[in-house]
Motif scaffolding. Sequence first.
Motif, PDB file in Angstrom:
ATOM      1  N   TYR A   1     -13.048 -19.740 -67.350  1.00 21.14           N
ATOM      2  CA  TYR A   1     -13.853 -18.544 -67.086  1.00 21.14           C
ATOM      3  C   TYR A   1     -14.643 -18.708 -65.797  1.00 21.14           C
ATOM      4  O   TYR A   1     -14.571 -17.861 -64.902  1.00 21.14           O
ATOM      5  CB  TYR A   1     -14.771 -18.292 -68.284  1.00 21.14           C
ATOM      6  N   SER A   2     -15.354 -19.810 -65.665  1.00 21.90           N
ATOM      7  CA  SER A   2     -16.135 -20.008 -64.436  1.00 21.90           C
ATOM      8  C   SER A   2     -15.217 -20.197 -63.228  1.00 21.90           C
ATOM      9  O   SER A   2     -15.539 -19.752 -62.125  1.00 21.90           O
ATOM     10  CB  SER A   2     -17.122 -21.171 -64.574  1.00 21.90           C
ATOM     11  N   THR A   3     -14.046 -20.803 -63.420  1.00 24.35           N
ATOM     12  CA  THR A   3     -13.082 -20.949 -62.328  1.00 24.35           C
ATOM     13  C   THR A   3     -12.610 -19.579 -61.858  1.00 24.35           C
ATOM     14  O   THR A   3     -12.547 -19.318 -60.650  1.00 24.35           O
ATOM     15  CB  THR A   3     -11.873 -21.804 -62.764  1.00 24.35           C
ATOM     16  N   LEU A   4     -12.298 -18.695 -62.796  1.00 20.93           N
ATOM     17  CA  LEU A   4     -11.876 -17.336 -62.431  1.00 20.93           C
ATOM     18  C   LEU A   4     -12.990 -16.619 -61.668  1.00 20.93           C
ATOM     19  O   LEU A   4     -12.742 -16.010 -60.627  1.00 20.93           O
ATOM     20  CB  LEU A   4     -11.479 -16.539 -63.677  1.00 20.93           C
ATOM     21  N   LEU A   5     -14.216 -16.737 -62.150  1.00 19.49           N
ATOM     22  CA  LEU A   5     -15.335 -16.082 -61.469  1.00 19.49           C
ATOM     23  C   LEU A   5     -15.543 -16.647 -60.065  1.00 19.49           C
ATOM     24  O   LEU A   5     -15.832 -15.893 -59.123  1.00 19.49           O
ATOM     25  CB  LEU A   5     -16.618 -16.217 -62.294  1.00 19.49           C
ATOM     26  N   LYS A   6     -15.359 -17.935 -59.892  1.00 16.59           N
ATOM     27  CA  LYS A   6     -15.484 -18.541 -58.555  1.00 16.59           C
ATOM     28  C   LYS A   6     -14.409 -18.004 -57.609  1.00 16.59           C
ATOM     29  O   LYS A   6     -14.688 -17.712 -56.441  1.00 16.59           O
ATOM     30  CB  LYS A   6     -15.384 -20.065 -58.642  1.00 16.59           C
ATOM     31  N   LEU A   7     -13.193 -17.869 -58.106  1.00 16.85           N
ATOM     32  CA  LEU A   7     -12.106 -17.332 -57.281  1.00 16.85           C
ATOM     33  C   LEU A   7     -12.370 -15.867 -56.916  1.00 16.85           C
ATOM     34  O   LEU A   7     -12.062 -15.431 -55.800  1.00 16.85           O
ATOM     35  CB  LEU A   7     -10.764 -17.469 -57.992  1.00 16.85           C
TER      36      LEU A   7
ATOM     37  N   LEU B   1     -21.425  -8.660 -55.859  1.00 16.06           N
ATOM     38  CA  LEU B   1     -20.839  -8.645 -57.193  1.00 16.06           C
ATOM     39  C   LEU B   1     -21.935  -8.686 -58.252  1.00 16.06           C
ATOM     40  O   LEU B   1     -22.966  -9.337 -58.066  1.00 16.06           O
ATOM     41  CB  LEU B   1     -19.921  -9.850 -57.404  1.00 16.06           C
ATOM     42  N   ALA B   2     -21.685  -8.009 -59.366  1.00 15.18           N
ATOM     43  CA  ALA B   2     -22.586  -8.055 -60.512  1.00 15.18           C
ATOM     44  C   ALA B   2     -21.746  -8.323 -61.759  1.00 15.18           C
ATOM     45  O   ALA B   2     -20.584  -7.925 -61.838  1.00 15.18           O
ATOM     46  CB  ALA B   2     -23.343  -6.741 -60.657  1.00 15.18           C
ATOM     47  N   ILE B   3     -22.357  -9.013 -62.702  1.00 13.35           N
ATOM     48  CA  ILE B   3     -21.700  -9.301 -63.975  1.00 13.35           C
ATOM     49  C   ILE B   3     -22.769  -9.296 -65.046  1.00 13.35           C
ATOM     50  O   ILE B   3     -23.938  -9.597 -64.766  1.00 13.35           O
ATOM     51  CB  ILE B   3     -20.933 -10.646 -63.920  1.00 13.35           C
ATOM     52  N   TYR B   4     -22.386  -8.932 -66.254  1.00 17.88           N
ATOM     53  CA  TYR B   4     -23.362  -8.940 -67.343  1.00 17.88           C
ATOM     54  C   TYR B   4     -22.772  -9.585 -68.581  1.00 17.88           C
ATOM     55  O   TYR B   4     -21.556  -9.735 -68.720  1.00 17.88           O
ATOM     56  CB  TYR B   4     -23.868  -7.529 -67.654  1.00 17.88           C
TER      57      TYR B   4
ATOM     58  N   SER C   1     -21.937 -18.913 -74.365  1.00 18.71           N
ATOM     59  CA  SER C   1     -20.770 -19.422 -73.616  1.00 18.71           C
ATOM     60  C   SER C   1     -20.532 -18.604 -72.354  1.00 18.71           C
ATOM     61  O   SER C   1     -20.268 -19.159 -71.286  1.00 18.71           O
ATOM     62  CB  SER C   1     -19.514 -19.397 -74.483  1.00 18.71           C
ATOM     63  N   SER C   2     -20.626 -17.294 -72.479  1.00 16.10           N
ATOM     64  CA  SER C   2     -20.426 -16.425 -71.326  1.00 16.10           C
ATOM     65  C   SER C   2     -21.514 -16.654 -70.284  1.00 16.10           C
ATOM     66  O   SER C   2     -21.230 -16.778 -69.088  1.00 16.10           O
ATOM     67  CB  SER C   2     -20.411 -14.964 -71.761  1.00 16.10           C
TER      68      SER C   2
ATOM     69  N   LYS D   1     -22.377 -21.234 -64.097  1.00 15.01           N
ATOM     70  CA  LYS D   1     -21.562 -22.279 -63.453  1.00 15.01           C
ATOM     71  C   LYS D   1     -20.782 -21.739 -62.259  1.00 15.01           C
ATOM     72  O   LYS D   1     -20.464 -22.469 -61.333  1.00 15.01           O
ATOM     73  CB  LYS D   1     -20.588 -22.904 -64.451  1.00 15.01           C
ATOM     74  N   ALA D   2     -20.480 -20.445 -62.292  1.00 17.69           N
ATOM     75  CA  ALA D   2     -19.745 -19.815 -61.189  1.00 17.69           C
ATOM     76  C   ALA D   2     -20.658 -19.445 -60.030  1.00 17.69           C
ATOM     77  O   ALA D   2     -20.192 -18.950 -59.012  1.00 17.69           O
ATOM     78  CB  ALA D   2     -19.002 -18.586 -61.694  1.00 17.69           C
ATOM     79  N   GLY D   3     -21.962 -19.674 -60.185  1.00 18.46           N
ATOM     80  CA  GLY D   3     -22.887 -19.431 -59.092  1.00 18.46           C
ATOM     81  C   GLY D   3     -23.633 -18.120 -59.140  1.00 18.46           C
ATOM     82  O   GLY D   3     -24.358 -17.781 -58.204  1.00 18.46           O
ATOM     83  N   PHE D   4     -23.490 -17.363 -60.218  1.00 15.33           N
ATOM     84  CA  PHE D   4     -24.236 -16.119 -60.350  1.00 15.33           C
ATOM     85  C   PHE D   4     -25.655 -16.428 -60.805  1.00 15.33           C
ATOM     86  O   PHE D   4     -25.895 -17.382 -61.534  1.00 15.33           O
ATOM     87  CB  PHE D   4     -23.568 -15.193 -61.372  1.00 15.33           C
TER      88      PHE D   4
END
Length: 133
Positions: A90-96, A106-109, A116-117, A123-126
Amino acid sequence: YKLLIFKSKQKTIKFLKKKQFFIDNNKFKRFGKKTNLLMLVKNKDIVCTGWIFFGKKWKITEVNSIVTLKNTLLLFDYETPKKHRNKGYYSTLLKLIRKKFNKKKLAIYSLSYNISSKRGIEKAGFKFIKKIN
């Protein structure tokens, strides 16, 4: 790892049939509504999926709230198949995604109880900005 972006229902269905991967039919209605499907593939296996929205207003149905997006792309509804969880996909996908859209905001919630989310997002830097009720 490979980041795949699908903009149409037909191409997505064709790809998923080859991979024997299932996505809820209701989610296919998102295509054509300024929304694309994102996938992380590792060794020809789909390990994480999610969606990106390119519009201006978004309703977060889980909390019945509408957010206005000013020059911001919204990431939502990410899922990692059970057999691939707790491996950092999940964090790898967000980093990519952050790398691919590096010139965009970018925004995510996540729901507050989805630890876990939240961990994967951080971890992806958000960074946490605010709580939406």
